[in-house]
Design an enzyme around this catalytic site. Structure first.
Site, PDB file in Angstrom:
ATOM      1  N   PRO A 183       0.831  -1.215   0.000  1.00 41.41           N
ATOM      2  CA  PRO A 183       0.000   0.000   0.000  1.00 41.41           C
ATOM      3  C   PRO A 183       0.867   1.267   0.000  1.00 41.41           C
ATOM      4  O   PRO A 183       1.808   1.380   0.761  1.00 41.41           O
ATOM      5  CB  PRO A 183      -0.794  -0.098   1.304  1.00 41.41           C
ATOM      6  CG  PRO A 183      -0.629  -1.486   1.790  1.00 41.41           C
ATOM      7  CD  PRO A 183       0.628  -2.021   1.195  1.00 41.41           C
ATOM      8  N   GLU A 184       0.541   2.187  -0.914  1.00 44.75           N
ATOM      9  CA  GLU A 184       1.228   3.475  -0.978  1.00 44.75           C
ATOM     10  C   GLU A 184       0.231   4.555  -0.541  1.00 44.75           C
ATOM     11  O   GLU A 184      -0.857   4.247  -0.075  1.00 44.75           O
ATOM     12  CB  GLU A 184       1.743   3.718  -2.405  1.00 44.75           C
ATOM     13  CG  GLU A 184       2.681   2.603  -2.888  1.00 44.75           C
ATOM     14  CD  GLU A 184       3.197   2.828  -4.303  1.00 44.75           C
ATOM     15  OE1 GLU A 184       3.285   3.984  -4.734  1.00 44.75           O
ATOM     16  OE2 GLU A 184       3.503   1.830  -4.973  1.00 44.75           O
TER      17      GLU A 184
END
Ligand SMILES: [Zn+2]
Length: 304
Positions: free
Chosen positions: A2-3
């Site tokens: 996840p960014e």
């Protein structure tokens, strides 16, 4: 992994779903998920009774601000997810920490690969972000002593979607660095929240080669990069994030941004701008996707 857009999606969902809820019980199934305080029994005892006031994001970390001023940080890392389920939902073998809420629902921290970390910190200090004591504060932080939330993020660079992240600020930061653009975009002390997907997407959009040295950009390059970074992140948020493996929103559903990406994991497929094939190279051990035609190879003086 996840960014920024994925973590932002989780934070916004949680704000809608659990703001105002009180945690009545906490069970830690995997001790090492808890970073602070330790041992995990202490963490569980200290979080019980807390009411969630507001949920936000800093870098790639979800922040649950509690009514009493403390903050719970959830760093999802590789495969972490925060999922809200109704009372009586079947057990999840990958739930590392389970928070039971007063209305019977559960907030579950699910993490297949177990790299994510949860901390509970005294509040305050968040404004001191980027005060420049980075590496040192971080070492102190990992040492396990009690410290304020601001120090947790003291090693992080600016938030790319914040008002303070201006073209001139980016220009200033780039001018001081000779690193390759791809490497720099992944460096959390340079800019917070950008990872492999959005770095590749931003560079394609800005027509900048991933191996270009940061201090060789002219003002037009910087302007395009600034706009591109913000556009790809905003688009990611609008589409609820990019899901390739484990990332899901709080409702357990994947995001829709993966099929809207221009270069990431599109090796050999035609560039949406020029039709020529997207190439994959490895930069700093990270796979990197770009269009060799649209993103011109730097000449020798630009790579150093
Ligand atoms: Zn192209």
């Amino acid at each position: 992994m996840p960014e920024l857009p994925e973590v932002e999606t989780v934070a916004r969902d949680l704000q809608r779903w659990v703001a105002g809820a009180t945690i009545v019980d906490a069970t830690v199934h995997w001790d090492r998920t808890i970073r602070h305080p330790q041992p995990s029994e202490r963490f569980a005892a200290e979080i019980v009774g807390a009411t969630i006031r507001r949920v936000t994001r800093r870098a790639k970390t979800v922040l649950l601000h509690l009514e009493d001023g403390r903050v719970m940080t959830v760093a999802l890392r590789m495969t972490g997810a925060l999922i809200v389920v109704e009372a009586g939902a079947p057990d999840d073998p990958y739930a590392r920490v389970v928070f039971r809420l007063s209305d019977g629902r559960e907030l579950r921290y699910r993490d297949v690969r177990k790299f994510g970390r949860i901390g509970l910190w005294p509040g305050g200090g968040l404004r001191s972000v980027g005060a420049g004591r980075g590496a040192r504060s971080r070492r102190v932080a990992e040492g396990g002593r009690r410290y304020r939330i601001g120090e947790v993020f003291s090693g992080h660079g600016p938030e790319p979607l914040s008002r303070g992240f201006t073209v001139s600020r980016l220009a200033e930061r780039l001018a001081r660095r000779s690193a390759k653009l791809k490497t720099l975009l992944l460096d959390q002390s340079f800019i917070a929240g950008v990872g492999n997907i959005y770095a590749d997407e931003a560079l394609w959009r800005a027509r900048l080669h991933p191996l270009r040295a940061a201090d060789t950009l002219d003002e037009f390059d910087v302007r395009r990069l600034h706009r591109a970074v913000r556009q790809v992140l905003r688009q990611g948020i609008a589409n609820r994030g990019s899901s390739f493996s484990d990332y899901v929103g709080v409702d357990g559903e994947p995001g829709e941004n993966a099929e809207r990406l221009a270069v990431y994991r599109r090796t050999d497929q035609p560039c949406y701008r020029c039709g020529r094939p997207i190439r994959r190279i490895v930069v700093g051990q990270r796979s990197t996707h770009f269009c060799p035609h649209c993103q011109r190879e730097p000449v020798a003086s630009e790579t150093r």
